[in-house]
Structures are given as C-alpha cells and as structure tokens.
Design a protein around this motif. Structure first.
Motif, PDB file in Angstrom:
ATOM      1  N   GLN A  26      72.062  18.942  67.907  1.00 24.85           N
ATOM      2  CA  GLN A  26      72.440  17.539  67.777  1.00 24.85           C
ATOM      3  C   GLN A  26      73.963  17.453  67.779  1.00 24.85           C
ATOM      4  OE1 GLN A  26      70.111  18.952  65.347  1.00 24.85           O
ATOM      5  NE2 GLN A  26      68.578  18.416  66.892  1.00 24.85           N
ATOM      6  N   PRO A  27      74.504  16.326  68.193  1.00 26.69           N
ATOM      7  CA  PRO A  27      75.968  16.199  68.253  1.00 26.69           C
ATOM      8  C   PRO A  27      76.589  16.256  66.858  1.00 26.69           C
ATOM      9  CG  PRO A  27      74.893  14.088  68.666  1.00 26.69           C
ATOM     10  CD  PRO A  27      73.818  15.117  68.689  1.00 26.69           C
ATOM     11  N   ASP A  28      77.765  16.851  66.777  1.00 21.46           N
ATOM     12  CA  ASP A  28      78.468  16.916  65.498  1.00 21.46           C
ATOM     13  C   ASP A  28      78.923  15.520  65.083  1.00 21.46           C
ATOM     14  OD1 ASP A  28      78.223  19.670  65.468  1.00 21.46           O
ATOM     15  OD2 ASP A  28      80.117  19.975  66.524  1.00 21.46           O
ATOM     16  N   PRO A  29      78.890  15.231  63.784  1.00 25.72           N
ATOM     17  CA  PRO A  29      79.409  13.942  63.329  1.00 25.72           C
ATOM     18  C   PRO A  29      80.927  13.895  63.456  1.00 25.72           C
ATOM     19  CG  PRO A  29      78.887  15.333  61.464  1.00 25.72           C
ATOM     20  CD  PRO A  29      78.402  16.067  62.678  1.00 25.72           C
ATOM     21  N   ASP A  30      81.481  12.711  63.358  1.00 24.48           N
ATOM     22  CA  ASP A  30      82.934  12.571  63.392  1.00 24.48           C
ATOM     23  C   ASP A  30      83.568  13.301  62.206  1.00 24.48           C
ATOM     24  OD1 ASP A  30      82.739  10.983  65.661  1.00 24.48           O
ATOM     25  OD2 ASP A  30      82.619   9.124  64.491  1.00 24.48           O
ATOM     26  N   LEU A  31      84.816  13.690  62.366  1.00 23.42           N
ATOM     27  CA  LEU A  31      85.500  14.433  61.315  1.00 23.42           C
ATOM     28  C   LEU A  31      85.562  13.646  60.010  1.00 23.42           C
ATOM     29  CD1 LEU A  31      87.058  16.920  60.388  1.00 23.42           C
ATOM     30  CD2 LEU A  31      89.144  15.862  61.305  1.00 23.42           C
ATOM     31  N   ILE A 128      71.217  20.436  63.077  1.00 20.08           N
ATOM     32  CA  ILE A 128      71.047  19.558  61.921  1.00 20.08           C
ATOM     33  C   ILE A 128      69.568  19.406  61.564  1.00 20.08           C
ATOM     34  CG2 ILE A 128      71.385  17.206  61.066  1.00 20.08           C
ATOM     35  CD1 ILE A 128      73.887  17.081  62.866  1.00 20.08           C
ATOM     36  N   THR A 129      68.725  19.103  62.551  1.00 19.55           N
ATOM     37  CA  THR A 129      67.295  18.920  62.299  1.00 19.55           C
ATOM     38  C   THR A 129      66.653  20.201  61.780  1.00 19.55           C
ATOM     39  OG1 THR A 129      67.184  17.242  64.040  1.00 19.55           O
ATOM     40  CG2 THR A 129      65.113  18.194  63.306  1.00 19.55           C
ATOM     41  N   LEU A 130      67.017  21.330  62.354  1.00 22.80           N
ATOM     42  CA  LEU A 130      66.467  22.608  61.915  1.00 22.80           C
ATOM     43  C   LEU A 130      66.834  22.866  60.455  1.00 22.80           C
ATOM     44  CD1 LEU A 130      64.989  25.227  62.572  1.00 22.80           C
ATOM     45  CD2 LEU A 130      67.152  26.176  63.393  1.00 22.80           C
ATOM     46  N   LEU A 131      68.051  22.541  60.078  1.00 27.31           N
ATOM     47  CA  LEU A 131      68.461  22.722  58.685  1.00 27.31           C
ATOM     48  C   LEU A 131      67.584  21.899  57.746  1.00 27.31           C
ATOM     49  CD1 LEU A 131      70.484  23.552  56.420  1.00 27.31           C
ATOM     50  CD2 LEU A 131      71.754  21.479  56.996  1.00 27.31           C
ATOM     51  N   SER A 160      60.918  15.415  48.641  1.00 23.56           N
ATOM     52  CA  SER A 160      60.595  14.109  49.220  1.00 23.56           C
ATOM     53  C   SER A 160      61.814  13.475  49.863  1.00 23.56           C
ATOM     54  CB  SER A 160      60.026  13.184  48.146  1.00 23.56           C
ATOM     55  OG  SER A 160      58.812  13.691  47.627  1.00 23.56           O
ATOM     56  N   THR A 161      62.981  13.693  49.248  1.00 27.14           N
ATOM     57  CA  THR A 161      64.216  13.159  49.831  1.00 27.14           C
ATOM     58  C   THR A 161      64.468  13.762  51.205  1.00 27.14           C
ATOM     59  OG1 THR A 161      65.135  12.892  47.604  1.00 27.14           O
ATOM     60  CG2 THR A 161      66.677  12.837  49.456  1.00 27.14           C
ATOM     61  N   PHE A 162      64.284  15.073  51.311  1.00 30.60           N
ATOM     62  CA  PHE A 162      64.468  15.729  52.608  1.00 30.60           C
ATOM     63  C   PHE A 162      63.459  15.224  53.631  1.00 30.60           C
ATOM     64  CE2 PHE A 162      67.071  18.658  50.236  1.00 30.60           C
ATOM     65  CZ  PHE A 162      67.955  19.160  51.171  1.00 30.60           C
ATOM     66  N   VAL A 163      62.210  15.057  53.227  1.00 34.95           N
ATOM     67  CA  VAL A 163      61.181  14.577  54.153  1.00 34.95           C
ATOM     68  C   VAL A 163      61.506  13.167  54.641  1.00 34.95           C
ATOM     69  CG1 VAL A 163      58.759  13.916  54.353  1.00 34.95           C
ATOM     70  CG2 VAL A 163      59.366  16.050  53.212  1.00 34.95           C
ATOM     71  N   LEU A 164      61.879  12.287  53.737  1.00 29.96           N
ATOM     72  CA  LEU A 164      62.192  10.904  54.120  1.00 29.96           C
ATOM     73  C   LEU A 164      63.367  10.848  55.082  1.00 29.96           C
ATOM     74  CD1 LEU A 164      61.756   9.075  50.684  1.00 29.96           C
ATOM     75  CD2 LEU A 164      60.277   8.901  52.689  1.00 29.96           C
ATOM     76  N   VAL A 165      64.405  11.620  54.783  1.00 25.63           N
ATOM     77  CA  VAL A 165      65.568  11.621  55.681  1.00 25.63           C
ATOM     78  C   VAL A 165      65.193  12.217  57.038  1.00 25.63           C
ATOM     79  CG1 VAL A 165      67.871  12.600  56.042  1.00 25.63           C
ATOM     80  CG2 VAL A 165      67.246  11.682  53.803  1.00 25.63           C
ATOM     81  N   SER A 166      64.402  13.284  57.039  1.00 25.98           N
ATOM     82  CA  SER A 166      64.034  13.949  58.295  1.00 25.98           C
ATOM     83  C   SER A 166      63.191  13.049  59.191  1.00 25.98           C
ATOM     84  CB  SER A 166      63.268  15.241  57.997  1.00 25.98           C
ATOM     85  OG  SER A 166      64.046  16.139  57.248  1.00 25.98           O
ATOM     86  N   TRP A 167      62.284  12.241  58.602  1.00 28.11           N
ATOM     87  CA  TRP A 167      61.349  11.453  59.390  1.00 28.11           C
ATOM     88  C   TRP A 167      61.808  10.019  59.657  1.00 28.11           C
ATOM     89  CZ3 TRP A 167      57.382  13.175  62.146  1.00 28.11           C
ATOM     90  CH2 TRP A 167      56.852  14.428  61.840  1.00 28.11           C
ATOM     91  N   LEU A 168      62.538   9.427  58.717  1.00 23.12           N
ATOM     92  CA  LEU A 168      62.816   7.995  58.814  1.00 23.12           C
ATOM     93  C   LEU A 168      64.263   7.653  59.163  1.00 23.12           C
ATOM     94  CD1 LEU A 168      60.765   6.719  55.722  1.00 23.12           C
ATOM     95  CD2 LEU A 168      60.033   6.903  58.118  1.00 23.12           C
ATOM     96  N   ALA A 169      65.185   8.521  58.836  1.00 23.66           N
ATOM     97  CA  ALA A 169      66.597   8.188  59.036  1.00 23.66           C
ATOM     98  C   ALA A 169      67.034   8.452  60.468  1.00 23.66           C
ATOM     99  CB  ALA A 169      67.464   8.998  58.072  1.00 23.66           C
ATOM    100  N   GLY A 170      68.075   7.760  60.879  1.00 23.09           N
ATOM    101  CA  GLY A 170      68.641   7.963  62.204  1.00 23.09           C
ATOM    102  C   GLY A 170      69.519   9.199  62.253  1.00 23.09           C
ATOM    103  N   ALA A 176      74.998  13.048  58.103  1.00 25.36           N
ATOM    104  CA  ALA A 176      75.763  12.859  56.869  1.00 25.36           C
ATOM    105  C   ALA A 176      75.046  13.486  55.679  1.00 25.36           C
ATOM    106  CB  ALA A 176      75.993  11.365  56.628  1.00 25.36           C
ATOM    107  N   PHE A 177      73.731  13.318  55.615  1.00 25.40           N
ATOM    108  CA  PHE A 177      72.951  13.895  54.522  1.00 25.40           C
ATOM    109  C   PHE A 177      73.018  15.419  54.560  1.00 25.40           C
ATOM    110  CE2 PHE A 177      68.863  15.563  52.920  1.00 25.40           C
ATOM    111  CZ  PHE A 177      68.905  15.081  51.632  1.00 25.40           C
ATOM    112  N   ALA A 178      72.843  16.001  55.738  1.00 26.73           N
ATOM    113  CA  ALA A 178      72.866  17.458  55.878  1.00 26.73           C
ATOM    114  C   ALA A 178      74.222  18.022  55.462  1.00 26.73           C
ATOM    115  CB  ALA A 178      72.534  17.853  57.311  1.00 26.73           C
ATOM    116  N   TYR A 179      75.297  17.393  55.917  1.00 31.31           N
ATOM    117  CA  TYR A 179      76.631  17.872  55.550  1.00 31.31           C
ATOM    118  C   TYR A 179      76.871  17.719  54.048  1.00 31.31           C
ATOM    119  CZ  TYR A 179      78.537  18.986  60.137  1.00 31.31           C
ATOM    120  OH  TYR A 179      78.799  19.595  61.339  1.00 31.31           O
TER     121      TYR A 179
END
Length: 246
Positions: A26-31, A128-131, A160-170, A176-179
């Motif tokens: 996935q593309p890196d986020p902005d600095l 990012i997704t793999l993490l 549950s937080t990780f699952v929700l972010v992985s499935w529902l967030a853009g 941002a969550f992963a970083y």
C-alpha cells in the motif's frame, strides 16, 4: 457438476483476491501523518496517566513474548494471566533450568520493542494490511491462552480494534492506525525497563525477569537490565529510521 466447479473456481478467486490484498503493498502515508502518529504515541507513553491505561497493551506483548518463546523452545504453555495493575503472568512447564527457560524469561521485556521493529520493517516495505492481519492473528493466539476474565477482556478489546480498522476503515485511516501502533510499541518498549530499574533501586521487584535470569545464569541482574535497555533503544532507533524513511 458444472455448478460445483464454478463455485469452487469463484471461491479460489475470492481467496486469491484476499491474499493479494493482504500480501500486497500500500502507498506510504504523507510524512506529516508519520510525524503526527509519533507525537500521538509519545503523548500516550510519556505522561503517567495515559500510560497507566495504555501499558496493558505492552503487557499483552510482554506476556505473549514469554508464551511464544516457551512454545518455540519446547516448553508446555499452561496459560497467561493479565491483571488490572498492568502486571501479567505466563506459566509454562518444562525444565526449570537450561537454555529454554533462559530464552523464555528473556523474551518478556524484549518482545514489545522487537515487535515494533518488525512492524516498522513491514511498514517500511509498504505492507500495512499484512501488519494489521498479523497483529490480529497474534492477538487471537494470545486470547486462546488467557486464563482470567480481565485478560480476556483486554485482549478482546485490543483485537476487536484491529479487526474493525482492518475491515471498515479506509486506507488512510488504516495507515495512520498502523503507524501509531508501531510507534507505540517502539516507544512503549523503552519505558518498562526503566520502570523495572527504578523498582529494583527501591528494593522491589525481587522476582522480576532480570532477577530470575540472574538466578538461572549467575549473571548479575544489572547486566540483563542493560540487555533490555539495549534491545529497546536499538529497536526504537532502527524502527524509527524505517518509519521516517531515513
């Protein structure tokens, strides 16, 4: 027959697409996002009040490290308990001495910073997704071994937080969550060793991991504390370089 073949083909295509999504880059986020998540993680780790709550996540990684290495060295993992004072206990059966016991005892304080370092390597490679999926899988593995209610709730909420972010967030929110999580592990992996050092200076924590290692190896506990410091600080420096793209 044709219908069954078609269904199987669709299922394989779906699994293939899912694997491509998980294992792809996935593309890196902005600095500014990377720096903002660093500041947010520091705001949780440095002040005493938020740290007392967030330290539960570090304890999950700490006890999970004990449990994983116990299994890898051939010990029998009996269970993991997490307590509301952010302490924890991992119980395994096997030889009370030897390299397996030493590695298991040494894995606790080193696990959070090393997980952060591994996470930084994945983010540096754009995974990012793999993490997020690997973190969810590790939390599920810890949950299976939890043996008390508080520990189960703590791991369930975190997972549950990780699952929700992985499935529902853009993608931007996921990045941002992963970083933020990786920065937290890197920064949060540094503080516990200093806390242990302060407790031992006041005459407490006589049965800490460092003291157990000292009894197992006849190496002074201070040397094991130095190892914990070295691993956490080096992980922070190396992981930080990867996250900042230096």
């Amino acid at each position: 027959m044709t219908s069954m073949v078609t269904t199987a083909s669709v299922s394989l295509m779906s699994l293939g697409s899912l694997w491509d999504e998980v294992s792809g880059t996935q593309p890196d986020p902005d600095l500014w996002v990377v720096v903002a998540t660093l500041v947010a993680a520091a705001a949780v780790v440095v002040p005493r009040a938020p740290w007392r709550i967030a330290r539960n996540a570090v304890t999950i990684a700490h006890e999970g490290g004990h449990g994983l290495v116990a299994l890898l060295t051939g010990r029998t993992l009996t269970g993991i308990r997490l307590h509301s004072d952010t302490s924890g206990l991992t119980v395994s059966r096997g030889k009370p001495t030897g390299i397996g016991m030493i590695l298991t005892a040494a894995a606790g304080y080193t696990a959070p910073p090393l997980l952060g370092l591994g996470g930084a390597a994945l983010l540096g490679a754009g995974r990012i997704t793999l993490l997020l999926w690997l973190a969810t899988a590790l939390l599920l593995a810890v949950l299976v071994m939890i043996r008390n209610a508080y520990g189960a709730v703590s791991v369930l909420v975190t997972g549950s937080t990780f699952v929700l972010v992985s499935w529902l967030a853009g993608p931007q929110v996921q990045a941002a969550f992963a970083y933020a999580v990786v920065w937290f592990l890197l920064l949060g992996g540094v503080r516990p060793a200093f806390e242990l050092q302060a407790k031992r200076r006041r005459g407490g924590a006589g049965d800490s991991d460092a003291d157990q290692l000292s009894r197992l190896t006849h190496v002074p506990a201070g040397m094991w504390l130095f190892l914990f410091h070295a691993v956490s600080v080096c992980s922070l420096l190396g992981g930080g370089r990867w996250l900042l793209g230096l």
